[in-house]
Design an enzyme around this catalytic site. Sequence first.
Site, PDB file in Angstrom:
ATOM      1  N   GLU A 286      -1.767   4.988  13.668  1.00  0.00           N
ATOM      2  CA  GLU A 286      -1.448   6.191  12.903  1.00  0.00           C
ATOM      3  C   GLU A 286      -1.727   7.444  13.731  1.00  0.00           C
ATOM      4  O   GLU A 286      -0.952   8.404  13.689  1.00  0.00           O
ATOM      5  CB  GLU A 286      -2.234   6.230  11.592  1.00  0.00           C
ATOM      6  CG  GLU A 286      -1.818   7.390  10.705  1.00  0.00           C
ATOM      7  CD  GLU A 286      -2.424   7.377   9.307  1.00  0.00           C
ATOM      8  OE1 GLU A 286      -2.003   8.202   8.475  1.00  0.00           O
ATOM      9  OE2 GLU A 286      -3.318   6.535   9.050  1.00  0.00           O
TER      10      GLU A 286
ATOM     11  N   HIS B 198      -3.233   7.802   6.000  1.00  0.00           N
ATOM     12  CA  HIS B 198      -3.418   6.478   5.403  1.00  0.00           C
ATOM     13  C   HIS B 198      -4.826   5.990   5.726  1.00  0.00           C
ATOM     14  O   HIS B 198      -5.526   5.510   4.843  1.00  0.00           O
ATOM     15  CB  HIS B 198      -2.349   5.526   5.924  1.00  0.00           C
ATOM     16  CG  HIS B 198      -2.368   4.192   5.264  1.00  0.00           C
ATOM     17  ND1 HIS B 198      -2.265   4.025   3.897  1.00  0.00           N
ATOM     18  CD2 HIS B 198      -2.496   2.932   5.792  1.00  0.00           C
ATOM     19  CE1 HIS B 198      -2.311   2.739   3.605  1.00  0.00           C
ATOM     20  NE2 HIS B 198      -2.462   2.056   4.729  1.00  0.00           N
TER      21      HIS B 198
ATOM     22  N   LYS C 171     -10.272   7.482   1.802  1.00  0.00           N
ATOM     23  CA  LYS C 171     -10.524   6.109   1.353  1.00  0.00           C
ATOM     24  C   LYS C 171     -12.010   5.736   1.314  1.00  0.00           C
ATOM     25  O   LYS C 171     -12.399   4.892   0.498  1.00  0.00           O
ATOM     26  CB  LYS C 171      -9.723   5.121   2.197  1.00  0.00           C
ATOM     27  CG  LYS C 171      -8.245   5.087   1.829  1.00  0.00           C
ATOM     28  CD  LYS C 171      -7.479   4.034   2.618  1.00  0.00           C
ATOM     29  CE  LYS C 171      -6.053   3.870   2.105  1.00  0.00           C
ATOM     30  NZ  LYS C 171      -5.208   5.043   2.335  1.00  0.00           N
TER      31      LYS C 171
ATOM     32  N   PHE D 233       1.453  -3.142   4.587  1.00  0.00           N
ATOM     33  CA  PHE D 233       1.768  -4.417   5.221  1.00  0.00           C
ATOM     34  C   PHE D 233       3.271  -4.664   5.139  1.00  0.00           C
ATOM     35  O   PHE D 233       3.924  -4.289   4.162  1.00  0.00           O
ATOM     36  CB  PHE D 233       1.037  -5.552   4.505  1.00  0.00           C
ATOM     37  CG  PHE D 233      -0.388  -5.760   4.962  1.00  0.00           C
ATOM     38  CD1 PHE D 233      -0.901  -5.094   6.061  1.00  0.00           C
ATOM     39  CD2 PHE D 233      -1.209  -6.642   4.285  1.00  0.00           C
ATOM     40  CE1 PHE D 233      -2.207  -5.300   6.485  1.00  0.00           C
ATOM     41  CE2 PHE D 233      -2.518  -6.858   4.700  1.00  0.00           C
ATOM     42  CZ  PHE D 233      -3.022  -6.193   5.797  1.00  0.00           C
TER      43      PHE D 233
ATOM     44  N   HIS E 228      -9.711   1.687  -0.889  1.00  0.00           N
ATOM     45  CA  HIS E 228      -8.287   1.460  -0.656  1.00  0.00           C
ATOM     46  C   HIS E 228      -7.748   0.789  -1.916  1.00  0.00           C
ATOM     47  O   HIS E 228      -7.901  -0.417  -2.112  1.00  0.00           O
ATOM     48  CB  HIS E 228      -8.073   0.592   0.570  1.00  0.00           C
ATOM     49  CG  HIS E 228      -6.639   0.511   1.005  1.00  0.00           C
ATOM     50  ND1 HIS E 228      -5.598   0.999   0.231  1.00  0.00           N
ATOM     51  CD2 HIS E 228      -6.055   0.014   2.119  1.00  0.00           C
ATOM     52  CE1 HIS E 228      -4.453   0.799   0.851  1.00  0.00           C
ATOM     53  NE2 HIS E 228      -4.704   0.202   2.011  1.00  0.00           N
TER      54      HIS E 228
ATOM     55  N   CYS F  52       0.795  -1.228   0.000  1.00  0.00           N
ATOM     56  CA  CYS F  52       0.000   0.000   0.000  1.00  0.00           C
ATOM     57  C   CYS F  52       0.827   1.278   0.000  1.00  0.00           C
ATOM     58  O   CYS F  52       0.275   2.370  -0.083  1.00  0.00           O
ATOM     59  CB  CYS F  52      -0.941  -0.004   1.197  1.00  0.00           C
ATOM     60  SG  CYS F  52      -1.905  -1.516   1.314  1.00  0.00           S
TER      61      CYS F  52
END
Length: 407
Positions: free
Chosen positions: A312, A301, A331, A395, A336, A169
Amino acid sequence: MLMPQQGAARRIVITGMGAVSAAGVGAETLWRAARDGVSCVRPVKLPRPFNGRIKIAAQVPDFDPANYIAAELLPYCDPFTQYSIVAADEALAQAGFEGKEVGGPRTAVIIGTGIGGATTIDNNAYQEYKIETRPDTLTVPRLIPSAAPTTLGMRYGAKGPTFALASACSSAAQAIGEAFEMLRARRADRAIAGGAEACVTSGAIRSWEALRVLTPDLCRPFSQKRNGMTLGEGAAVFILETLEAAQARGATPLCELAGYGTTSDAFDPLRADVEGPSRCMRLALESAGLEPGDVDYLSAHGTATYANDITESQAMRAVFGDRPPPVSSTKPVHGHALGASGGLELAITICALRDQIAPPTINFIEPDPKCEVDAIPNVARDMPIRVALSNSFAFGGINATLAVRAM
Protein backbone atom coordinates in the site's frame (compact mmCIF):
# COMPACT_ATOMS: atom_id res chain seq x y z
CA MET A 1 -25.47 27.72 -1.30
CA LEU A 2 -23.68 25.40 -3.75
CA MET A 3 -25.63 25.01 -7.00
CA PRO A 4 -25.15 22.22 -9.55
CA GLN A 5 -23.35 23.27 -12.73
CA GLN A 6 -25.30 23.05 -15.94
CA GLY A 7 -24.42 19.85 -17.78
CA ALA A 8 -22.08 18.66 -15.01
CA ALA A 9 -22.22 15.23 -13.41
CA ARG A 10 -24.70 14.98 -10.58
CA ARG A 11 -23.08 15.94 -7.28
CA ILE A 12 -23.63 13.41 -4.51
CA VAL A 13 -23.60 14.32 -0.84
CA ILE A 14 -23.74 12.43 2.44
CA THR A 15 -26.39 13.83 4.78
CA GLY A 16 -26.30 11.27 7.57
CA MET A 17 -24.14 8.51 8.99
CA GLY A 18 -24.35 6.01 11.81
CA ALA A 19 -22.02 3.42 13.29
CA VAL A 20 -21.77 0.50 15.65
CA SER A 21 -18.22 -0.49 16.51
CA ALA A 22 -15.91 -1.76 19.21
CA ALA A 23 -16.07 1.79 20.58
CA GLY A 24 -19.83 1.37 21.14
CA VAL A 25 -22.94 2.72 19.44
CA GLY A 26 -22.67 5.94 17.46
CA ALA A 27 -20.50 7.54 14.81
CA GLU A 28 -19.31 10.20 17.26
CA THR A 29 -18.32 7.51 19.77
CA LEU A 30 -16.21 5.87 17.06
CA TRP A 31 -14.68 9.20 16.05
CA ARG A 32 -13.67 10.11 19.60
CA ALA A 33 -11.88 6.78 20.03
CA ALA A 34 -10.07 7.17 16.69
CA ARG A 35 -9.18 10.83 17.27
CA ASP A 36 -7.93 10.21 20.80
CA GLY A 37 -6.11 7.01 19.90
CA VAL A 38 -8.08 4.83 22.31
CA SER A 39 -7.81 1.16 21.39
CA CYS A 40 -11.07 -0.76 21.68
CA VAL A 41 -9.35 -4.15 21.42
CA ARG A 42 -10.15 -6.33 24.43
CA PRO A 43 -9.96 -9.94 25.61
CA VAL A 44 -12.29 -11.92 23.38
CA LYS A 45 -15.67 -13.01 24.78
CA LEU A 46 -17.40 -16.00 23.20
CA PRO A 47 -20.46 -18.00 24.28
CA ARG A 48 -18.62 -21.33 24.23
CA PRO A 49 -15.14 -22.53 25.29
CA PHE A 50 -12.41 -21.27 22.96
CA ASN A 51 -9.01 -22.87 22.65
CA GLY A 52 -7.47 -20.61 20.03
CA ARG A 53 -4.09 -18.96 20.28
CA ILE A 54 -5.36 -15.40 19.67
CA LYS A 55 -7.22 -14.12 22.72
CA ILE A 56 -8.10 -10.55 21.65
CA ALA A 57 -10.62 -8.93 19.32
CA ALA A 58 -12.41 -5.62 18.77
CA GLN A 59 -15.94 -6.73 19.64
CA VAL A 60 -18.98 -4.48 20.05
CA PRO A 61 -19.28 -4.08 23.83
CA ASP A 62 -22.42 -4.50 25.95
CA PHE A 63 -24.78 -4.53 22.97
CA ASP A 64 -28.38 -5.49 23.74
CA PRO A 65 -30.36 -5.55 20.48
CA ALA A 66 -33.65 -5.48 22.37
CA ASN A 67 -32.89 -1.86 23.27
CA TYR A 68 -33.03 -0.92 19.57
CA ILE A 69 -35.07 -3.50 17.67
CA ALA A 70 -38.67 -4.65 18.13
CA ALA A 71 -39.15 -8.11 19.62
CA GLU A 72 -41.06 -9.41 16.58
CA LEU A 73 -38.17 -8.52 14.25
CA LEU A 74 -35.26 -9.82 16.32
CA PRO A 75 -35.65 -13.54 15.47
CA TYR A 76 -34.87 -12.66 11.84
CA CYS A 77 -31.71 -10.72 12.66
CA ASP A 78 -28.19 -12.06 12.95
CA PRO A 79 -25.93 -9.58 14.77
CA PHE A 80 -24.65 -8.20 11.44
CA THR A 81 -28.23 -7.20 10.57
CA GLN A 82 -28.79 -5.85 14.08
CA TYR A 83 -25.75 -3.60 13.73
CA SER A 84 -26.97 -2.47 10.30
CA ILE A 85 -30.34 -1.45 11.71
CA VAL A 86 -28.86 0.56 14.58
CA ALA A 87 -26.35 2.31 12.31
CA ALA A 88 -29.00 3.06 9.67
CA ASP A 89 -31.45 4.44 12.26
CA GLU A 90 -28.74 6.84 13.44
CA ALA A 91 -27.89 7.87 9.89
CA LEU A 92 -31.51 8.57 9.00
CA ALA A 93 -32.04 10.61 12.16
CA GLN A 94 -28.98 12.75 11.40
CA ALA A 95 -30.15 13.22 7.82
CA GLY A 96 -33.50 14.47 9.11
CA PHE A 97 -35.73 11.58 8.05
CA GLU A 98 -38.41 9.87 10.10
CA GLY A 99 -39.68 6.37 9.49
CA LYS A 100 -40.46 5.50 5.91
CA GLU A 101 -40.28 9.01 4.46
CA VAL A 102 -36.77 8.21 3.23
CA GLY A 103 -38.14 5.34 1.13
CA GLY A 104 -39.99 4.97 -2.15
CA PRO A 105 -39.10 3.66 -5.60
CA ARG A 106 -36.14 6.03 -6.04
CA THR A 107 -34.31 4.95 -2.85
CA ALA A 108 -31.66 2.22 -3.15
CA VAL A 109 -30.24 0.05 -0.35
CA ILE A 110 -26.77 -1.47 -0.73
CA ILE A 111 -25.00 -3.08 2.21
CA GLY A 112 -21.60 -4.73 1.95
CA THR A 113 -20.55 -7.69 4.06
CA GLY A 114 -17.69 -10.10 3.81
CA ILE A 115 -19.48 -13.07 5.35
CA GLY A 116 -23.05 -12.20 6.33
CA GLY A 117 -24.59 -14.09 9.22
CA ALA A 118 -21.40 -15.52 10.69
CA THR A 119 -22.86 -15.92 14.18
CA THR A 120 -25.85 -17.83 12.82
CA ILE A 121 -23.55 -20.05 10.74
CA ASP A 122 -21.35 -20.75 13.77
CA ASN A 123 -24.31 -21.50 16.03
CA ASN A 124 -25.93 -23.75 13.45
CA ALA A 125 -22.71 -25.72 12.92
CA TYR A 126 -22.40 -26.24 16.67
CA GLN A 127 -25.99 -27.44 16.95
CA GLU A 128 -25.67 -29.74 13.94
CA TYR A 129 -22.34 -31.37 14.68
CA LYS A 130 -21.92 -31.08 18.45
CA ILE A 131 -25.33 -31.42 20.06
CA GLU A 132 -27.20 -32.84 17.05
CA THR A 133 -30.31 -30.71 17.22
CA ARG A 134 -32.37 -29.39 14.34
CA PRO A 135 -31.54 -25.92 13.02
CA ASP A 136 -33.74 -23.03 14.01
CA THR A 137 -36.53 -22.39 11.49
CA LEU A 138 -35.20 -18.91 10.70
CA THR A 139 -31.57 -19.94 10.19
CA VAL A 140 -31.53 -19.25 6.45
CA PRO A 141 -33.23 -15.83 6.58
CA ARG A 142 -30.73 -14.80 9.27
CA LEU A 143 -27.51 -15.95 7.64
CA ILE A 144 -27.92 -14.81 4.02
CA PRO A 145 -25.88 -11.67 3.23
CA SER A 146 -28.96 -10.00 1.72
CA ALA A 147 -30.71 -10.10 5.11
CA ALA A 148 -29.26 -6.71 6.07
CA PRO A 149 -30.25 -4.66 2.99
CA THR A 150 -33.66 -6.27 2.62
CA THR A 151 -34.43 -5.73 6.31
CA LEU A 152 -33.47 -2.06 5.97
CA GLY A 153 -35.55 -1.79 2.80
CA MET A 154 -38.62 -3.09 4.61
CA ARG A 155 -37.93 -0.93 7.65
CA TYR A 156 -37.81 2.27 5.61
CA GLY A 157 -40.03 1.43 2.65
CA ALA A 158 -37.13 1.67 0.18
CA LYS A 159 -38.25 0.09 -3.10
CA GLY A 160 -35.33 0.97 -5.37
CA PRO A 161 -32.42 -1.34 -6.25
CA THR A 162 -31.59 -3.38 -3.14
CA PHE A 163 -28.77 -5.87 -2.76
CA ALA A 164 -25.84 -7.12 -0.70
CA LEU A 165 -22.31 -6.74 -1.97
CA ALA A 166 -19.68 -9.27 -0.88
CA SER A 167 -16.11 -8.24 -1.73
CA ALA A 168 -14.30 -9.30 1.44
CA CYS A 169 -12.57 -6.30 3.03
CA SER A 170 -13.65 -3.91 0.26
CA SER A 171 -17.36 -4.69 0.69
CA ALA A 172 -18.48 -1.53 2.49
CA ALA A 173 -16.43 0.82 0.33
CA GLN A 174 -17.68 -0.84 -2.85
CA ALA A 175 -21.29 -0.72 -1.61
CA ILE A 176 -20.98 3.02 -0.94
CA GLY A 177 -19.18 3.55 -4.24
CA GLU A 178 -21.74 1.62 -6.27
CA ALA A 179 -24.53 3.59 -4.59
CA PHE A 180 -22.66 6.75 -5.59
CA GLU A 181 -22.49 5.57 -9.20
CA MET A 182 -26.17 4.62 -9.15
CA LEU A 183 -27.16 8.12 -8.09
CA ARG A 184 -24.85 9.70 -10.65
CA ALA A 185 -26.41 7.52 -13.36
CA ARG A 186 -29.93 8.63 -12.30
CA ARG A 187 -31.00 5.09 -11.40
CA ALA A 188 -31.89 6.43 -7.93
CA ASP A 189 -32.08 9.77 -6.13
CA ARG A 190 -31.18 8.54 -2.66
CA ALA A 191 -29.36 5.55 -1.18
CA ILE A 192 -28.87 3.85 2.16
CA ALA A 193 -25.41 2.32 1.85
CA GLY A 194 -22.62 0.94 4.02
CA GLY A 195 -21.27 -2.26 5.45
CA ALA A 196 -21.78 -4.64 8.36
CA GLU A 197 -19.93 -7.59 9.87
CA ALA A 198 -20.25 -9.72 13.01
CA CYS A 199 -17.51 -12.23 12.45
CA VAL A 200 -15.82 -12.64 15.83
CA THR A 201 -16.70 -16.29 16.33
CA SER A 202 -14.61 -19.27 17.39
CA GLY A 203 -14.49 -20.66 13.87
CA ALA A 204 -13.58 -17.31 12.33
CA ILE A 205 -10.74 -16.60 14.74
CA ARG A 206 -9.28 -20.07 14.27
CA SER A 207 -9.53 -19.69 10.48
CA TRP A 208 -7.73 -16.34 10.50
CA GLU A 209 -5.15 -17.81 12.87
CA ALA A 210 -4.41 -20.45 10.24
CA LEU A 211 -3.41 -17.69 7.79
CA ARG A 212 -0.86 -16.35 10.31
CA VAL A 213 -2.11 -12.77 9.95
CA LEU A 214 -3.49 -12.09 13.45
CA THR A 215 -1.41 -10.32 16.07
CA PRO A 216 -1.45 -11.79 19.58
CA ASP A 217 -0.83 -8.38 21.14
CA LEU A 218 -0.82 -5.02 19.28
CA CYS A 219 -1.76 -4.00 15.75
CA ARG A 220 0.93 -1.60 14.44
CA PRO A 221 0.25 -0.45 10.86
CA PHE A 222 3.27 0.82 8.88
CA SER A 223 5.51 0.38 11.93
CA GLN A 224 8.61 -1.65 12.47
CA LYS A 225 7.90 -4.89 14.35
CA ARG A 226 4.30 -5.08 13.14
CA ASN A 227 2.99 -8.62 13.29
CA GLY A 228 -0.58 -8.61 12.07
CA MET A 229 -4.13 -7.40 12.44
CA THR A 230 -6.89 -7.72 15.02
CA LEU A 231 -10.38 -8.91 14.05
CA GLY A 232 -13.18 -6.42 14.62
CA GLU A 233 -16.90 -6.11 13.98
CA GLY A 234 -19.63 -3.51 13.59
CA ALA A 235 -21.47 -1.53 10.95
CA ALA A 236 -21.48 1.89 9.32
CA VAL A 237 -24.35 3.18 7.19
CA PHE A 238 -24.66 6.42 5.21
CA ILE A 239 -27.44 8.39 3.56
CA LEU A 240 -26.43 9.43 0.05
CA GLU A 241 -28.47 12.00 -1.87
CA THR A 242 -28.08 14.16 -4.91
CA LEU A 243 -27.15 17.69 -3.98
CA GLU A 244 -30.40 18.90 -5.58
CA ALA A 245 -32.51 16.55 -3.44
CA ALA A 246 -30.71 17.55 -0.24
CA GLN A 247 -31.09 21.26 -1.02
CA ALA A 248 -34.75 20.84 -1.89
CA ARG A 249 -35.55 19.58 1.59
CA GLY A 250 -33.17 21.97 3.38
CA ALA A 251 -30.71 19.32 4.53
CA THR A 252 -27.15 20.19 5.50
CA PRO A 253 -24.64 17.79 3.92
CA LEU A 254 -21.82 16.37 6.01
CA CYS A 255 -19.60 16.34 2.94
CA GLU A 256 -19.59 15.69 -0.76
CA LEU A 257 -18.88 12.13 -1.85
CA ALA A 258 -16.83 13.32 -4.77
CA GLY A 259 -15.33 10.22 -6.37
CA TYR A 260 -14.99 6.46 -6.41
CA GLY A 261 -12.56 4.02 -7.96
CA THR A 262 -12.54 0.24 -7.97
CA THR A 263 -10.17 -2.24 -9.62
CA SER A 264 -9.02 -5.83 -9.47
CA ASP A 265 -5.40 -6.92 -9.20
CA ALA A 266 -6.16 -10.22 -10.99
CA PHE A 267 -2.92 -11.34 -9.36
CA ASP A 268 -3.13 -13.59 -6.28
CA PRO A 269 -5.78 -14.86 -3.81
CA LEU A 270 -3.91 -13.40 -0.82
CA ARG A 271 -1.06 -11.12 -1.90
CA ALA A 272 -1.74 -7.57 -3.01
CA ASP A 273 -0.18 -5.97 -6.08
CA VAL A 274 0.97 -2.36 -6.46
CA GLU A 275 -0.68 -1.69 -9.82
CA GLY A 276 -4.27 -2.46 -8.79
CA PRO A 277 -4.43 -0.21 -5.70
CA SER A 278 -2.56 2.64 -7.39
CA ARG A 279 -4.89 2.54 -10.40
CA CYS A 280 -7.84 2.44 -8.00
CA MET A 281 -6.73 5.65 -6.29
CA ARG A 282 -6.16 7.32 -9.66
CA LEU A 283 -9.67 6.35 -10.78
CA ALA A 284 -11.17 7.84 -7.62
CA LEU A 285 -9.31 11.09 -8.27
CA GLU A 286 -10.41 11.13 -11.90
CA SER A 287 -14.01 10.44 -10.86
CA ALA A 288 -13.83 13.44 -8.49
CA GLY A 289 -12.08 15.73 -10.96
CA LEU A 290 -9.10 15.98 -8.63
CA GLU A 291 -5.33 15.91 -8.97
CA PRO A 292 -3.05 14.02 -6.56
CA GLY A 293 -1.87 17.32 -5.10
CA ASP A 294 -5.44 18.16 -4.05
CA VAL A 295 -5.51 15.36 -1.45
CA ASP A 296 -4.78 16.48 2.10
CA TYR A 297 -5.26 13.22 4.04
CA LEU A 298 -5.53 9.53 3.27
CA SER A 299 -7.23 6.88 5.41
CA ALA A 300 -5.22 3.76 4.65
CA HIS A 301 -6.33 0.16 4.49
CA GLY A 302 -3.34 -0.40 6.78
CA THR A 303 -3.82 -3.92 8.13
CA ALA A 304 -0.41 -4.13 9.87
CA THR A 305 0.42 -7.30 8.04
CA TYR A 306 3.99 -7.17 6.79
CA ALA A 307 3.39 -7.34 3.04
CA ASN A 308 0.14 -5.34 2.83
CA ASP A 309 1.58 -2.21 4.40
CA ILE A 310 4.60 -2.27 2.10
CA THR A 311 2.45 -2.74 -1.00
CA GLU A 312 0.00 0.00 0.00
CA SER A 313 2.87 2.39 0.74
CA GLN A 314 4.37 1.69 -2.69
CA ALA A 315 0.97 2.23 -4.32
CA MET A 316 0.56 5.58 -2.57
CA ARG A 317 4.00 6.70 -3.71
CA ALA A 318 3.16 5.58 -7.26
CA VAL A 319 0.17 7.94 -7.20
CA PHE A 320 1.44 10.84 -5.10
CA GLY A 321 5.18 10.74 -5.71
CA ASP A 322 7.87 10.98 -3.04
CA ARG A 323 5.66 12.91 -0.61
CA PRO A 324 2.26 11.25 -0.22
CA PRO A 325 -0.26 13.12 1.97
CA PRO A 326 -0.31 12.26 5.67
CA VAL A 327 -1.72 8.78 6.16
CA SER A 328 -3.21 6.90 9.07
CA SER A 329 -4.76 3.53 9.74
CA THR A 330 -7.39 3.39 12.48
CA LYS A 331 -7.62 -0.40 12.55
CA PRO A 332 -5.68 -0.59 15.86
CA VAL A 333 -8.65 1.28 17.38
CA HIS A 334 -11.69 -0.54 15.94
CA GLY A 335 -10.08 -3.69 14.57
CA HIS A 336 -10.27 -5.03 11.05
CA ALA A 337 -14.03 -5.40 10.67
CA LEU A 338 -13.66 -7.03 7.25
CA GLY A 339 -16.73 -6.13 5.18
CA ALA A 340 -17.58 -3.24 7.52
CA SER A 341 -14.11 -1.70 7.72
CA GLY A 342 -14.46 0.63 4.74
CA GLY A 343 -17.63 2.08 6.26
CA LEU A 344 -16.16 2.59 9.72
CA GLU A 345 -13.11 4.23 8.19
CA LEU A 346 -15.20 6.48 5.94
CA ALA A 347 -17.15 7.69 9.00
CA ILE A 348 -13.87 8.55 10.72
CA THR A 349 -12.59 10.26 7.57
CA ILE A 350 -15.73 12.43 7.33
CA CYS A 351 -15.28 13.48 10.96
CA ALA A 352 -11.60 14.27 10.26
CA LEU A 353 -12.72 16.47 7.38
CA ARG A 354 -15.28 18.19 9.59
CA ASP A 355 -12.99 18.82 12.57
CA GLN A 356 -9.77 19.36 10.60
CA ILE A 357 -8.01 16.70 12.66
CA ALA A 358 -6.23 13.67 11.22
CA PRO A 359 -6.50 10.66 13.54
CA PRO A 360 -3.32 8.87 14.56
CA THR A 361 -1.89 5.46 13.75
CA ILE A 362 -1.51 4.15 17.28
CA ASN A 363 0.91 1.54 18.65
CA PHE A 364 3.55 2.94 16.29
CA ILE A 365 7.13 2.20 17.39
CA GLU A 366 9.39 3.48 14.60
CA PRO A 367 9.12 3.88 10.83
CA ASP A 368 9.67 0.92 8.56
CA PRO A 369 12.05 2.03 5.77
CA LYS A 370 9.95 -0.06 3.38
CA CYS A 371 6.84 2.00 4.24
CA GLU A 372 7.86 5.48 3.16
CA VAL A 373 4.78 7.38 4.31
CA ASP A 374 3.94 9.89 7.03
CA ALA A 375 1.81 7.58 9.17
CA ILE A 376 0.75 10.23 11.76
CA PRO A 377 2.26 8.16 14.57
CA ASN A 378 0.44 7.86 17.91
CA VAL A 379 -0.95 11.42 18.23
CA ALA A 380 -3.71 13.12 16.22
CA ARG A 381 -2.69 16.06 14.06
CA ASP A 382 -4.48 19.37 13.61
CA MET A 383 -4.21 20.12 9.90
CA PRO A 384 -6.26 21.59 7.07
CA ILE A 385 -8.23 18.86 5.31
CA ARG A 386 -10.41 19.77 2.37
CA VAL A 387 -10.08 16.54 0.37
CA ALA A 388 -9.50 13.03 1.72
CA LEU A 389 -9.31 9.51 0.32
CA SER A 390 -10.28 6.27 2.05
CA ASN A 391 -8.74 3.01 0.82
CA SER A 392 -10.10 -0.54 1.14
CA PHE A 393 -8.17 -3.45 -0.37
CA ALA A 394 -9.42 -7.05 -0.16
CA PHE A 395 -8.29 -10.62 -0.56
CA GLY A 396 -8.56 -11.64 -4.18
CA GLY A 397 -7.26 -8.24 -5.20
CA ILE A 398 -10.52 -6.27 -5.05
CA ASN A 399 -9.74 -2.58 -4.44
CA ALA A 400 -11.99 0.38 -3.64
CA THR A 401 -11.19 4.02 -2.95
CA LEU A 402 -13.65 6.74 -1.92
CA ALA A 403 -12.94 10.48 -2.22
CA VAL A 404 -14.69 12.99 0.02
CA ARG A 405 -14.59 16.78 -0.19
CA ALA A 406 -15.66 19.51 2.21
CA MET A 407 -18.71 21.49 1.10
